[in-house]
Write a protein that holds these residues in place. Structure first.
Motif, PDB file in Angstrom:
ATOM      1  N   SER A  34      -3.437  -5.995   2.761  1.00 48.53           N
ATOM      2  CA  SER A  34      -2.198  -5.206   2.771  1.00 48.53           C
ATOM      3  C   SER A  34      -1.827  -4.843   4.208  1.00 48.53           C
ATOM      4  O   SER A  34      -2.633  -4.994   5.127  1.00 48.53           O
ATOM      5  CB  SER A  34      -2.393  -3.927   1.959  1.00 48.53           C
ATOM      6  OG  SER A  34      -3.345  -3.112   2.628  1.00 48.53           O
ATOM      7  N   ARG A  67       0.737  -7.333  -5.942  1.00 46.94           N
ATOM      8  CA  ARG A  67       0.140  -6.045  -5.589  1.00 46.94           C
ATOM      9  C   ARG A  67      -1.370  -6.032  -5.814  1.00 46.94           C
ATOM     10  O   ARG A  67      -1.881  -6.727  -6.678  1.00 46.94           O
ATOM     11  CB  ARG A  67       0.793  -4.933  -6.410  1.00 46.94           C
ATOM     12  CG  ARG A  67       2.239  -4.678  -5.998  1.00 46.94           C
ATOM     13  CD  ARG A  67       2.836  -3.463  -6.677  1.00 46.94           C
ATOM     14  NE  ARG A  67       4.208  -3.270  -6.199  1.00 46.94           N
ATOM     15  CZ  ARG A  67       4.526  -2.592  -5.098  1.00 46.94           C
ATOM     16  NH1 ARG A  67       3.579  -2.024  -4.376  1.00 46.94           N
ATOM     17  NH2 ARG A  67       5.786  -2.462  -4.725  1.00 46.94           N
ATOM     18  N   ARG A  76       0.677   4.233  -5.279  1.00 45.00           N
ATOM     19  CA  ARG A  76       1.241   2.948  -5.672  1.00 45.00           C
ATOM     20  C   ARG A  76       0.390   1.818  -5.070  1.00 45.00           C
ATOM     21  O   ARG A  76       0.029   1.882  -3.893  1.00 45.00           O
ATOM     22  CB  ARG A  76       2.667   2.895  -5.105  1.00 45.00           C
ATOM     23  CG  ARG A  76       3.554   1.854  -5.706  1.00 45.00           C
ATOM     24  CD  ARG A  76       4.988   2.138  -5.219  1.00 45.00           C
ATOM     25  NE  ARG A  76       5.796   0.926  -5.206  1.00 45.00           N
ATOM     26  CZ  ARG A  76       6.283   0.361  -6.305  1.00 45.00           C
ATOM     27  NH1 ARG A  76       6.063   0.877  -7.479  1.00 45.00           N
ATOM     28  NH2 ARG A  76       7.014  -0.736  -6.217  1.00 45.00           N
ATOM     29  N   ILE A  79       1.276  -3.885  -1.524  1.00 40.93           N
ATOM     30  CA  ILE A  79       1.642  -5.300  -1.581  1.00 40.93           C
ATOM     31  C   ILE A  79       0.658  -6.075  -0.705  1.00 40.93           C
ATOM     32  O   ILE A  79       0.384  -5.682   0.433  1.00 40.93           O
ATOM     33  CB  ILE A  79       3.078  -5.519  -1.066  1.00 40.93           C
ATOM     34  CG1 ILE A  79       4.066  -4.819  -1.996  1.00 40.93           C
ATOM     35  CG2 ILE A  79       3.406  -6.998  -0.965  1.00 40.93           C
ATOM     36  CD1 ILE A  79       5.482  -4.773  -1.471  1.00 40.93           C
TER      37      ILE A  79
END
Ligand SMILES: [Zn+2]
Length: 405
Positions: A34, A67, A76, A79
């Motif tokens: 990420s 993700r 969250r 990505i």
């Protein structure tokens, strides 16, 4: 006093290039990562990483792949990104005296395809046009609409990496051929020219017997002899590109004409043709042997394996002469490994005992104790793999600079 403005601008560009290469290195290290992960690995600020990643995505060097797992604390999921290895292809071409091989790999060095064909007869331009045609075909069949970032070309002879000129390749009949300029005009990509020994050394270092030992020297022995030297994994070129051409050092006592125009060069007594000549001279002097007229290196090797005295002595003489050459290279460059490569590596089982004994006798103690003497493990694949790997090595700089546009 120097003006501060332009200087600061230049510094900013350098910082941007370095940061971009750090982010690319983190992505190329493998796996999916990420933006926050890149920030942790590179210790760059998150906004800096995000801006660079946006650029790399726009350049197609990086893509988003969904993700990851939810962040600790229920945030969250981030990505994930991965390096797009096929966005950035490299081509390697090994132009041999008889056969030419053209291979394409992705940006991680994974081979995606290759083509082999007879080296066209005639002037160098015809050969280079065929290499360009085959390179386009092999890229097109591996990745339709693939973008080639760099081409590595290797050939048997003297090459100047800096100018891309083949200075002399007697087996191809080439002299002062602008290989880099010609292929760049045909393919519109940077072209990096090396001699076959340099390519074999890099391939053995990264994928063969070298085991990534950085200081490696390779004796490239076939029709001629040269040494390729790697310092910390990088080819030593010298100012005009001919560093390591020990095959054309004069050996006292030898009067055999060399194809460089001089007489008594080392390669006249330490090469494939030398092995055949040793056997032929012994037979001409009245020695009996199973060898008949018109024999070559494989015949001498076979006869030596069957116990033929003339063939065995010829092999021993060649091995000793190569050992002497090895001792010079070991003393001059103090490598961690010395590799026997080129066509004669195919008979390394016969040559290495003599080579090792002579190198051990003549190399300086500390240098001798530091070096392992081994045979190539890549065989006939070494040159074209080296061409690919060298193109990749050079394009690591290239993708920072050129793919920015
Ligand atoms: Zn010579």
């Amino acid at each position: 006093m120097q003006g501060a403005g332009p200087r600061r601008g230049a510094d900013r560009n350098v910082v941007r290039e370095v940061n971009r290469s750090l982010v690319l290195a983190a992505l190329r290290a493998g796996g999916r990562i990420s933006r926050a992960g890149i920030s942790r690995v590179t210790r760059l600020a998150k906004p800096t990483v995000s801006a660079i990643v946006d650029e790399l995505i726009a350049d197609d060097l990086v893509r988003e792949v969904g993700r990851g797992a939810a962040a600790v604390g229920g945030g969250r999921p981030p990505i994930l990104l991965e390096f797009n290895a096929t966005s950035h292809l490299v081509v390697g071409a090994h132009i041999g005296a008889r056969r030419t091989t053209v291979a394409v790999s992705d940006a991680d060095g994974l081979e995606l395809g290759r083509r082999e064909f007879d080296t066209p007869a005639g002037e160098p331009g015809a050969v280079l046009r065929e290499v360009a045609t085959q390179a386009t075909l092999v890229v097109g069949s591996a990745v339709p609409d693939g973008r080639t970032a760099a081409v590595g070309v290797v050939l048997p002879g003297l090459t100047d990496f800096h100018s891309g000129v083949c200075l002399l390749a007697p087996n191809l009949g080439w002299r002062d051929v602008p290989v880099g300029e010609t292929l760049t005009a045909l393919l519109d990509v940077p072209v990096y020219l090396h001699n076959a020994g340099q390519a074999a050394a890099v391939a053995e270092h990264l994928e063969g017997v070298g085991g990534q030992v950085g200081d490696l020297a390779l004796l490239y022995v076939g029709t001629g002899l040269s040494a390729a030297v790697l310092c910390a994994g990088q080819v030593l070129y010298g100012t005009g590109g001919t560093a390591g051409e020990i095959g054309h050092c004069r050996v006292p006592g030898s009067t055999v004409p060399c194809n460089c125009g001089n007489i008594g060069c080392l390669e006249t007594v330490a090469s494939g043709p030398a092995l055949v000549r040793f056997a032929r001279e012994a037979i001409a002097a009245g020695r009996s042997s199973v060898l008949d007229d018109g024999f070559g290196v494989p015949d001498v090797a076979d006869a030596a394996r069957c116990g033929d005295a003339v063939a065995s002595e010829a092999v021993a003489e060649l091995g000793r002469n190569l050992g002497l050459a090895a001792s010079w290279v070991i003393n001059a460059y103090n490598p961690a490994m010395l590799v026997l490569g080129g066509g004669l590596a195919a008979i390394s089982d016969l040559l290495l005992p003599h080579l090792r004994a002579t190198a051990t006798q003549w190399a300086l103690g500390p240098a001798r104790r530091a070096v392992q003497i081994r045979a190539s493990t890549l065989g006939r694949d070494a040159e074209v793999r080296g061409a690919v790997l060298l193109a990749l090595q050079h394009s690591a700089t290239y993708d920072r600079v050129v793919f920015r546009s």
